[in-house]
Design a protein around this motif. Structure first.
Motif, PDB file in Angstrom:
ATOM      1  N   TYR A   1      43.829  25.833  50.084  1.00 44.38           N
ATOM      2  CA  TYR A   1      44.255  25.894  51.247  1.00 44.38           C
ATOM      3  C   TYR A   1      44.150  24.733  52.422  1.00 44.38           C
ATOM      4  O   TYR A   1      44.603  24.997  53.361  1.00 44.38           O
ATOM      5  CB  TYR A   1      43.759  27.826  51.713  1.00 44.38           C
ATOM      6  CG  TYR A   1      43.992  29.017  50.330  1.00 44.38           C
ATOM      7  CD1 TYR A   1      45.549  29.374  50.990  1.00 44.38           C
ATOM      8  CD2 TYR A   1      43.513  29.062  50.198  1.00 44.38           C
ATOM      9  CE1 TYR A   1      46.078  30.096  50.292  1.00 44.38           C
ATOM     10  CE2 TYR A   1      43.886  30.410  49.243  1.00 44.38           C
ATOM     11  CZ  TYR A   1      45.332  31.149  48.926  1.00 44.38           C
ATOM     12  OH  TYR A   1      45.616  31.299  48.579  1.00 44.38           O
ATOM     13  N   GLY A   2      43.454  24.258  51.816  1.00 44.88           N
ATOM     14  CA  GLY A   2      42.500  23.313  52.541  1.00 44.88           C
ATOM     15  C   GLY A   2      42.073  23.817  53.919  1.00 44.88           C
ATOM     16  O   GLY A   2      41.851  22.695  54.871  1.00 44.88           O
ATOM     17  N   ILE A   3      41.385  24.613  54.276  1.00 42.06           N
ATOM     18  CA  ILE A   3      41.212  25.762  55.317  1.00 42.06           C
ATOM     19  C   ILE A   3      39.343  25.109  55.058  1.00 42.06           C
ATOM     20  O   ILE A   3      38.890  25.141  54.138  1.00 42.06           O
ATOM     21  CB  ILE A   3      41.588  27.168  55.673  1.00 42.06           C
ATOM     22  CG1 ILE A   3      40.498  27.686  55.021  1.00 42.06           C
ATOM     23  CG2 ILE A   3      42.643  26.199  56.281  1.00 42.06           C
ATOM     24  CD1 ILE A   3      41.154  29.395  55.764  1.00 42.06           C
ATOM     25  N   PRO A   4      38.408  25.460  56.013  1.00 45.44           N
ATOM     26  CA  PRO A   4      36.939  25.025  55.804  1.00 45.44           C
ATOM     27  C   PRO A   4      36.142  26.268  55.273  1.00 45.44           C
ATOM     28  O   PRO A   4      37.466  27.310  55.779  1.00 45.44           O
ATOM     29  CB  PRO A   4      36.357  24.789  57.796  1.00 45.44           C
ATOM     30  CG  PRO A   4      37.588  24.415  58.169  1.00 45.44           C
ATOM     31  CD  PRO A   4      39.390  25.206  57.435  1.00 45.44           C
ATOM     32  N   THR A   5      35.648  26.091  54.803  1.00 42.59           N
ATOM     33  CA  THR A   5      34.520  27.187  54.651  1.00 42.59           C
ATOM     34  C   THR A   5      33.200  27.580  54.466  1.00 42.59           C
ATOM     35  O   THR A   5      32.452  27.670  53.845  1.00 42.59           O
ATOM     36  CB  THR A   5      34.975  27.325  52.319  1.00 42.59           C
ATOM     37  OG1 THR A   5      34.244  25.761  52.259  1.00 42.59           O
ATOM     38  CG2 THR A   5      35.916  26.784  51.932  1.00 42.59           C
ATOM     39  N   ASN A   6      33.295  26.726  56.239  1.00 47.50           N
ATOM     40  CA  ASN A   6      31.664  27.247  56.374  1.00 47.50           C
ATOM     41  C   ASN A   6      31.340  28.241  57.665  1.00 47.50           C
ATOM     42  O   ASN A   6      30.495  28.152  58.074  1.00 47.50           O
ATOM     43  CB  ASN A   6      31.472  25.715  57.000  1.00 47.50           C
ATOM     44  CG  ASN A   6      32.433  25.437  58.125  1.00 47.50           C
ATOM     45  OD1 ASN A   6      33.149  26.392  58.597  1.00 47.50           O
ATOM     46  ND2 ASN A   6      32.274  24.373  58.853  1.00 47.50           N
ATOM     47  N   GLN A   7      32.675  28.754  57.747  1.00 49.30           N
ATOM     48  CA  GLN A   7      32.217  30.015  58.900  1.00 49.30           C
ATOM     49  C   GLN A   7      31.267  31.137  58.599  1.00 49.30           C
ATOM     50  O   GLN A   7      30.525  30.916  59.357  1.00 49.30           O
ATOM     51  CB  GLN A   7      33.627  31.217  58.855  1.00 49.30           C
ATOM     52  CG  GLN A   7      34.811  30.433  59.024  1.00 49.30           C
ATOM     53  CD  GLN A   7      35.666  29.863  57.934  1.00 49.30           C
ATOM     54  OE1 GLN A   7      35.493  30.224  56.490  1.00 49.30           O
ATOM     55  NE2 GLN A   7      36.594  29.023  57.819  1.00 49.30           N
ATOM     56  N   LEU A   8      31.126  30.957  57.418  1.00 49.16           N
ATOM     57  CA  LEU A   8      29.782  32.529  57.345  1.00 49.16           C
ATOM     58  C   LEU A   8      28.526  31.424  57.061  1.00 49.16           C
ATOM     59  O   LEU A   8      27.381  32.151  57.634  1.00 49.16           O
ATOM     60  CB  LEU A   8      29.230  32.743  55.497  1.00 49.16           C
ATOM     61  CG  LEU A   8      28.947  33.813  55.337  1.00 49.16           C
ATOM     62  CD1 LEU A   8      28.566  35.133  56.317  1.00 49.16           C
ATOM     63  CD2 LEU A   8      28.499  34.344  54.032  1.00 49.16           C
ATOM     64  N   GLU A   9      28.045  30.215  57.057  1.00 46.33           N
ATOM     65  CA  GLU A   9      27.272  29.351  57.418  1.00 46.33           C
ATOM     66  C   GLU A   9      27.142  29.145  58.574  1.00 46.33           C
ATOM     67  O   GLU A   9      25.548  29.236  58.544  1.00 46.33           O
ATOM     68  CB  GLU A   9      27.532  27.789  56.139  1.00 46.33           C
ATOM     69  CG  GLU A   9      25.718  27.555  55.796  1.00 46.33           C
ATOM     70  CD  GLU A   9      26.470  25.972  55.238  1.00 46.33           C
ATOM     71  OE1 GLU A   9      27.885  25.978  54.674  1.00 46.33           O
ATOM     72  OE2 GLU A   9      25.792  25.235  55.654  1.00 46.33           O
ATOM     73  N   GLN A  10      27.778  29.114  59.120  1.00 48.79           N
ATOM     74  CA  GLN A  10      27.482  28.584  60.749  1.00 48.79           C
ATOM     75  C   GLN A  10      27.019  29.869  61.507  1.00 48.79           C
ATOM     76  O   GLN A  10      26.686  30.083  61.878  1.00 48.79           O
ATOM     77  CB  GLN A  10      28.986  28.288  60.551  1.00 48.79           C
ATOM     78  CG  GLN A  10      28.780  26.926  60.214  1.00 48.79           C
ATOM     79  CD  GLN A  10      29.150  25.823  61.624  1.00 48.79           C
ATOM     80  OE1 GLN A  10      29.815  25.589  62.439  1.00 48.79           O
ATOM     81  NE2 GLN A  10      28.461  24.424  60.992  1.00 48.79           N
TER      82      GLN A  10
END
Ligand code: HEC
Ligand code: HEC
Ligand code: HEC
Ligand code: HEC
Ligand code: HEC
Ligand code: HEC
Ligand code: HEC
Ligand code: HEC
Ligand code: HEC
Length: 419
Positions: free
Chosen positions: A175-184
């Protein structure tokens, strides 16, 4: 069509109620592996607690010990549903107000309708079953009431539930979207607050919705934050920045300065210094940069003044002086600092200066009160030292007199010697 499917599913429920027999559980409980698990988990399931069981979702005949009858198509058995069929399966009941009213009159029945509007629902309808369906958020066979602290949708657990996919780089790669939401998010003030038990702090679903999950549109980002931080949004909406930031693509509004997932405790480092957010747009020497420096000086200045007053009042308090009135007054000073941080969001120095001025005045007043109390304490201490000194002299003198009398051997005082 939907009602017809529902009618098929509801038949076993009445059979079940009539006989009390549940051969699905009986037989599956003695199987191994994947087909055993549901029969073990179901004891934690809210459906089971409400008298519903395997056949209410899977169809079939729960009164027959013969697997070819119990799990026959003729008895409506559907087997393991395809992922793309799950939302409709759940909605057979959850979208049916007449049915749900029998169990819980106030229960919402719009989950499927909302789900269809979400990115998850739209993609699922197009055949992409990587997205979240009902069971990816609620689990299956051990579905718990949403208010149950063990439910995967319970506020404190929800971020990890979303993160099972959104933090999985491999799963999300296409999908090419960021995967850092949870980490942040786990570094944010919001998580800190939620983790410590404030269920009013936002989890993923507070900002994105649950059944209608989608990213807030750029224009509504200020509204997302403003649904909780109402006063901040009111000032910001009238500010010089609002029309500029909301026109920007890829984010705007509050998140231009605070970010979205990794919101940190604000400080004057946002205004001045190497990490200042203002200087990304306002060059040094410009009006914006000067205002930023002024705002930082005000906040730090008032903060330091309040601290000083607090320290002096605490010292006076510890040494037994009565300063409670000044300490209460100091709270008003602190409130002005809070008001100043709020007023900052108008980005008009005059608006911010009012609470700064009021707070500074209170800090000065209370400092004076604290210093006066310490001064008075010192005078009392000198007074005390002087009286202790005279008492000591008197005691010494009396001792001397007694010794002399004892040396005389008379044993008692004569009136002429005692004076
Ligand atoms: C006497 C034992 C027995 C009974 C009764 C029974 N099952 Fe099964 N079930 C099995 C076995 C064995 C399998 C795995 C082999 C197979 O797929 O047929 C299975 C498979 C399943 C599957 C998975 C099918 C798939 O497509 O992967 C589901 C769902 C299921 N059972 C539900 C039920 C329900 C609902 C009932 C009651 C109405 C029920 N079973 C009654 C033994 C039983
Ligand atoms: C609330 C609806 C619901 C109830 C009640 C329910 N199931 Fe299921 N079951 C599902 C769904 C949905 C799936 C598909 C799960 C998936 O795709 O991972 C499933 C999958 C299964 C499977 C396949 C497991 C696998 O890993 O392949 C079996 C076997 C099964 N259920 C048996 C049962 C039995 C036995 C019961 C009663 C003890 C039961 N189910 C109760 C909804 C339900
Ligand atoms: C992306 C995650 C997610 C998906 C997908 C999802 N839910 Fe939910 N669901 C939630 C959350 C979060 C809540 C709210 C919990 C709360 O209120 O604290 C919730 C609440 C509920 C409730 C309680 C009533 C309500 O509406 O608040 C029901 C019933 C429910 N979901 C059923 C479903 C069904 C049926 C589906 C599939 C059509 C579904 N959910 C899909 C996350 C999800
Ligand atoms: C046979 C009807 C039926 C089916 C099918 C069904 N449910 Fe339920 N569900 C109920 C009933 C009845 C309740 C209990 C009443 C309530 O708490 O709302 C319930 C409760 C729930 C709750 C707890 C709601 C709350 O407010 O705490 C969730 C979550 C839920 N179901 C999700 C699902 C999911 C996910 C599926 C599909 C895998 C599903 N249900 C399939 C009837 C059904
Ligand atoms: C089972 C995996 C899975 C789970 C669990 C899941 N998602 Fe998703 N989500 C996806 C996939 C796959 C997409 C599609 C990505 C895309 O189209 O860009 C998506 C898309 C989204 C999008 C739109 C992103 C965009 O800009 O395109 C948002 C927002 C979102 N999910 C939020 C959530 C939230 C909030 C939760 C938890 C309540 C959640 N998701 C749970 C798999 C999941
Ligand atoms: C305080 C509100 C808030 C919370 C909490 C929040 N988000 Fe977001 N999220 C946003 C905003 C705002 C955007 C950006 C929208 C834009 O740029 O158009 C966003 C964007 C996204 C996107 C799109 C891709 C991206 O990173 O830009 C996904 C996926 C997503 N969030 C998932 C999550 C998940 C998962 C959680 C919980 C771990 C979460 N969000 C928590 C507000 C929030
Ligand atoms: C569901 C309500 C809710 C939403 C939505 C929300 N917040 Fe918060 N926010 C809180 C709560 C509760 C706290 C912690 C209590 C407090 O300190 O005010 C908090 C704390 C903060 C703080 C730290 C304040 C402090 O004094 O420690 C900042 C900055 C912040 N939020 C910014 C945002 C931004 C920016 C958004 C939108 C992207 C947002 N919030 C969305 C409820 C929310
Ligand atoms: C142009 C940058 C900027 C924008 C846009 C912005 N803020 Fe702030 N925000 C700041 C600064 C700078 C501070 C305070 C720094 C300090 O405490 O020294 C702050 C502080 C805060 C605080 C903490 C207040 C406190 O008492 O500690 C909250 C909450 C907050 N902002 C919410 C929001 C919300 C909600 C929006 C959107 C409606 C928003 N902000 C928009 C720069 C901004
Ligand atoms: C994303 C870029 C951006 C950021 C970040 C930003 N500003 Fe601005 N700001 C602008 C723009 C553009 C204007 C309008 C300039 C104009 O009209 O001349 C403006 C106007 C202002 C004005 C009105 C005076 C003037 O220069 O017109 C003040 C005061 C101001 N900003 C303060 C701040 C402060 C303080 C911060 C940091 C907390 C900040 N800005 C962060 C872009 C930004």
């Amino acid at each position: 069509m939907r009602l017809a499917a529902f009618a098929v599913l509801i038949v076993p429920a009445s059979l079940l109620a009539a006989s009390g027999k549940d051969t699905c559980i009986e037989c599956h409980a003695v199987m191994d592996g994947a087909i055993q698990k549901p029969a073990l988990l179901i004891h934690d399931d809210i459906h089971y607690a409400n008298g519903l069981s395997c056949a209410n979702c899977h169809g079939g005949d729960p009164t027959s010990d013969d697997p070819s009858v119990a799990m026959s198509k003729a008895k409506g058995f559907i087997g393991k549903p395809k992922r793309t069929a799950i939302p409709q399966l759940c909605a057979n009941c959850h979208g049916n107000p007449d049915f749900m009213r029998r169990y819980r009159p106030q229960q919402r029945v719009d989950q499927l309708e909302l789900y269809k509007t979400s990115v998850h629902g739209k993609r699922l309808a197009a055949g992409d079953d990587t997205v979240a369906t009902c069971i990816d958020c609620h689990s299956v066979h051990d579905i718990r009431a949403v208010k149950n602290p063990l439910a995967p949708v319970y506020p404190v657990r929800l971020p990890a539930t979303c993160g099972r996919c959104h933090a999985d780089a491999k799963k999300m790669a296409k999908y090419g979207i960021p995967t850092n939401q949870l980490e942040q998010y786990y570094t944010s003030v919001h998580w800190e607050d939620l983790k410590n038990g404030d269920l009013g702090a936002p989890n993923c679903a507070s900002c994105h919705g649950n059944h209608g999950a989608k990213p807030p549109e750029v224009a509504s980002v200020a509204a997302v934050c403003g649904s909780c931080h109402v006063l901040f949004a009111q000032l910001y909406d009238k500010s010089v920045h609002e029309p500029i930031f909301s026109g920007a693509s890829g984010g705007g509004g509050c998140i231009t300065c605070h970010s979205n997932h990794g919101i940190q405790q604000p400080s004057t480092a946002m205004l001045v210094g190497p990490k200042a957010v203002c200087s990304t747009c306002h060059e040094s020497g410009s009006q914006g940069a000067k205002t930023a420096a002024q705002m930082a000086q005000w906040i730090d200045g008032l903060g330091a003044a309040l601290k000083r007053s607090d320290a002096v009042l605490s010292e006076a308090d510890k040494s037994g002086m009565e300063v409670s009135e000044a300490q209460i007054r100091l709270d008003d000073g602190r409130e002005n600092l809070v008001k100043a941080r709020l007023a900052l969001h108008s980005f008009q120095p005059e608006e911010m200066h009012k609470p700064i001025e009021a707070g500074t005045k209170i800090a000065a007043e209370t400092l004076k009160a604290g210093e006066a109390a310490l001064h008075e304490k010192n005078i009392r201490r000198i007074g005390l030292a002087v009286s202790v000194f005279f008492i000591a002299i008197t005691v010494l003198a009396i001792r001397l007199v007694i010794r002399r009398l004892e040396a005389d051997g008379s044993g008692y005082l004569e009136p002429s010697k005692s004076s």
